[in-house]
Design a protein around this motif. Structure first.
Motif, PDB file in Angstrom:
ATOM      1  N   ASP A 180      48.314 -93.942 -25.476  1.00 30.48           N
ATOM      2  CA  ASP A 180      47.429 -92.649 -26.003  1.00 30.48           C
ATOM      3  C   ASP A 180      46.679 -93.002 -26.919  1.00 30.48           C
ATOM      4  OD1 ASP A 180      48.853 -94.255 -28.100  1.00 30.48           O
ATOM      5  OD2 ASP A 180      50.783 -92.230 -28.779  1.00 30.48           O
ATOM      6  N   LYS A 240      46.470 -99.036 -25.267  1.00 30.62           N
ATOM      7  CA  LYS A 240      46.049 -98.829 -25.973  1.00 30.62           C
ATOM      8  C   LYS A 240      44.988-100.123 -26.961  1.00 30.62           C
ATOM      9  CE  LYS A 240      49.273 -97.091 -29.327  1.00 30.62           C
ATOM     10  NZ  LYS A 240      49.486 -96.482 -29.621  1.00 30.62           N
ATOM     11  N   ARG A 257      50.610 -92.440 -20.153  1.00 28.51           N
ATOM     12  CA  ARG A 257      51.131 -92.234 -21.090  1.00 28.51           C
ATOM     13  C   ARG A 257      52.075 -93.668 -21.839  1.00 28.51           C
ATOM     14  NH1 ARG A 257      53.982 -91.111 -24.908  1.00 28.51           N
ATOM     15  NH2 ARG A 257      52.158 -90.254 -27.900  1.00 28.51           N
ATOM     16  N   LYS A 258      53.092 -93.424 -21.132  1.00 30.92           N
ATOM     17  CA  LYS A 258      53.903 -94.011 -21.595  1.00 30.92           C
ATOM     18  C   LYS A 258      53.927 -95.902 -20.844  1.00 30.92           C
ATOM     19  CE  LYS A 258      58.798 -95.129 -19.701  1.00 30.92           C
ATOM     20  NZ  LYS A 258      59.930 -94.835 -19.551  1.00 30.92           N
ATOM     21  N   ALA A 313      50.520 -87.958 -15.953  1.00 31.22           N
ATOM     22  CA  ALA A 313      50.513 -87.966 -17.030  1.00 31.22           C
ATOM     23  C   ALA A 313      50.777 -88.523 -18.286  1.00 31.22           C
ATOM     24  CB  ALA A 313      49.398 -86.463 -18.175  1.00 31.22           C
ATOM     25  N   LYS A 354      40.643 -96.823 -24.674  1.00 26.68           N
ATOM     26  CA  LYS A 354      41.697 -97.784 -23.571  1.00 26.68           C
ATOM     27  C   LYS A 354      41.257 -99.151 -24.203  1.00 26.68           C
ATOM     28  CE  LYS A 354      41.670 -93.347 -20.815  1.00 26.68           C
ATOM     29  NZ  LYS A 354      43.719 -94.009 -20.829  1.00 26.68           N
ATOM     30  N   SER A 359      51.239-101.045 -25.324  1.00 29.10           N
ATOM     31  CA  SER A 359      51.963 -99.047 -24.880  1.00 29.10           C
ATOM     32  C   SER A 359      52.625 -98.923 -25.317  1.00 29.10           C
ATOM     33  CB  SER A 359      52.783 -99.365 -24.114  1.00 29.10           C
ATOM     34  OG  SER A 359      52.362 -99.804 -22.665  1.00 29.10           O
ATOM     35  N   PRO A 360      52.365 -97.476 -26.211  1.00 27.37           N
ATOM     36  CA  PRO A 360      51.867 -96.268 -24.809  1.00 27.37           C
ATOM     37  C   PRO A 360      50.567 -96.069 -25.139  1.00 27.37           C
ATOM     38  CG  PRO A 360      53.076 -95.010 -27.178  1.00 27.37           C
ATOM     39  CD  PRO A 360      52.905 -96.453 -27.190  1.00 27.37           C
TER      40      PRO A 360
END
Length: 360
Positions: A317, A292, A287-288, A283, A320, A314-315
């Motif tokens: 979080d 998004k 995330r890194k 994870a 998508k 990025s990231p």
């Protein structure tokens, strides 16, 4: 579910490898050397240690028993005398059985004939091995199966019909069976091993635990066998690969056996779960490095979104990138500055607050 019970262990598709250190006659007739082999095998991580038992005058024709046998590998002037020198009796077996218990490893033996089956049952060992040479010996298979001891059967040199006959002989009498793919070449080259037979056995015998008895040099094939579904792994074991005798040169020494035990554990860990999912350990990296959906520039409230308004950065979080279509043509409820993350609750006509939280 396929299951093989031996001593107080249960071997299944989900279990670690049951690793057998096949000593055979690499003890060279010495109880002291056999005891050292047992200790070193246990220290290396073996699950079991194994010998070979023959009633030589029953097993061999008189001609073969009395045949001259000289040379570097000989322990007697005739083949019979050579074999008798290497054979352990009840005293040695009882001592080694006690030692195995102290070391926490299983101890059993190959029976090459019916008197040897009786001998092993009398000693009280938990399992009997049937060598590849006897996969067609249905009288021996039947006799051994009726003991109710766990049976480990190697299949070197056999055809598929012969293997089926052996399994069909044993299973009606005894369900405690492990069936091992094996090649009767000493040592066996990679091209001799035919590890794909493991998959054939697993399809053909869905209730039988499958294994691999390797006469190859090294440990790679045993690890590959485990990935193919072999859960009983047998390798010959010696203290010194340069010792005289027909088995020492393709046997594992203590360092190699320990390497195999560790490698098999790593293979099992590496196989992991068949379910594809993002793990907790993945994870942070996901995330890194993942992306998004964000505003490509400053966007005012009431703006109708187009592809030019949206960037993937990025990231990861937020929403998508595969959800891009959910944004196109929608109006912003409030301003969104450059790199601001999109969410459905920022859009006119978005889902309810609780629903939008789940949709992020």
């Amino acid at each position: 579910m396929r299951k093989f019970e031996i001593s107080n262990r249960t071997v299944t598709d989900d279990s670690e490898a049951y690793l057998i250190a096949e000593i055979g006659h690499n003890h060279e007739g010495s109880l002291e050397k056999a005891e050292e082999l047992f200790r070193r095998a246990a220290a290396a991580g073996a699950s079991a240690v194994k010998l070979q038992k023959r009633d030589n005058k029953t097993l061999f024709t008189r001609e073969m028993y009395e045949k001259p046998y000289t040379g570097r590998n000989s322990f007697g002037p005739t083949y019979g005398a050579h074999r008798e020198f290497l054979e352990f009796g009840k005293h040695e077996y009882q001592r080694l059985a006690q030692l195995a218990t102290e070391l926490g490893v299983d101890f059993f033996s190959t029976a090459f004939d019916i008197p040897s089956v009786d001998f092993l049952v009398d000693v009280g060992i938990p399992a009997i091995k049937i060598a590849s040479a006897d996969v067609t010996n249905t009288p021996l298979l039947t006799y051994a199966a009726k003991t109710a001891k766990s049976l480990v059967v190697s299949t070197g040199g056999a055809t598929m019909d012969e293997v089926r006959r052996a399994v069909d002989t044993i299973l009606p009498l005894n369900e405690r069976l492990a069936l091992l793919q094996c090649t009767a070449v000493y040592p066996a080259a990679p091209s001799d091993l035919n590890l794909s037979v493991i998959e054939t056995y697993r399809r053909e015998f869905p209730d039988v635990v499958i294994g691999f008895s390797g006469h190859d040099l090294g440990n790679e094939a045993s690890c590959l066998a485990y990935t193919l579904g072999a859960r009983v792994i047998e390798k010959h074991f010696t203290l010194d690969q340069s010792s005289p005798g027909s088995d020492h040169h393709f046997s594992l020494d203590p360092a190699l056996l320990e390497d195999l035990a560790v490698s098999l554990q790593r293979v099992r860990q590496s196989l992991g779960s068949p379910e594809k999912a993002c793990s907790e350990r993945e994870a942070p990296a996901v995330r890194k490095m993942a992306k998004k959906l964000v505003a490509a520039r400053d966007l005012p409230a009431g703006h109708t979104l187009t592809a030019d308004d949206i960037a993937c950065k990025s990231p990861g979080d937020g929403m998508k990138p595969y959800r891009l279509e959910e944004l196109l043509g929608r109006k912003l409820r409030e301003p969104l500055s450059t790199d601001g993350a999109f969410a459905l609750d920022l859009l006119v006509g978005a889902a309810t607050d609780s629903g939008s939280q789940n949709a992020r």
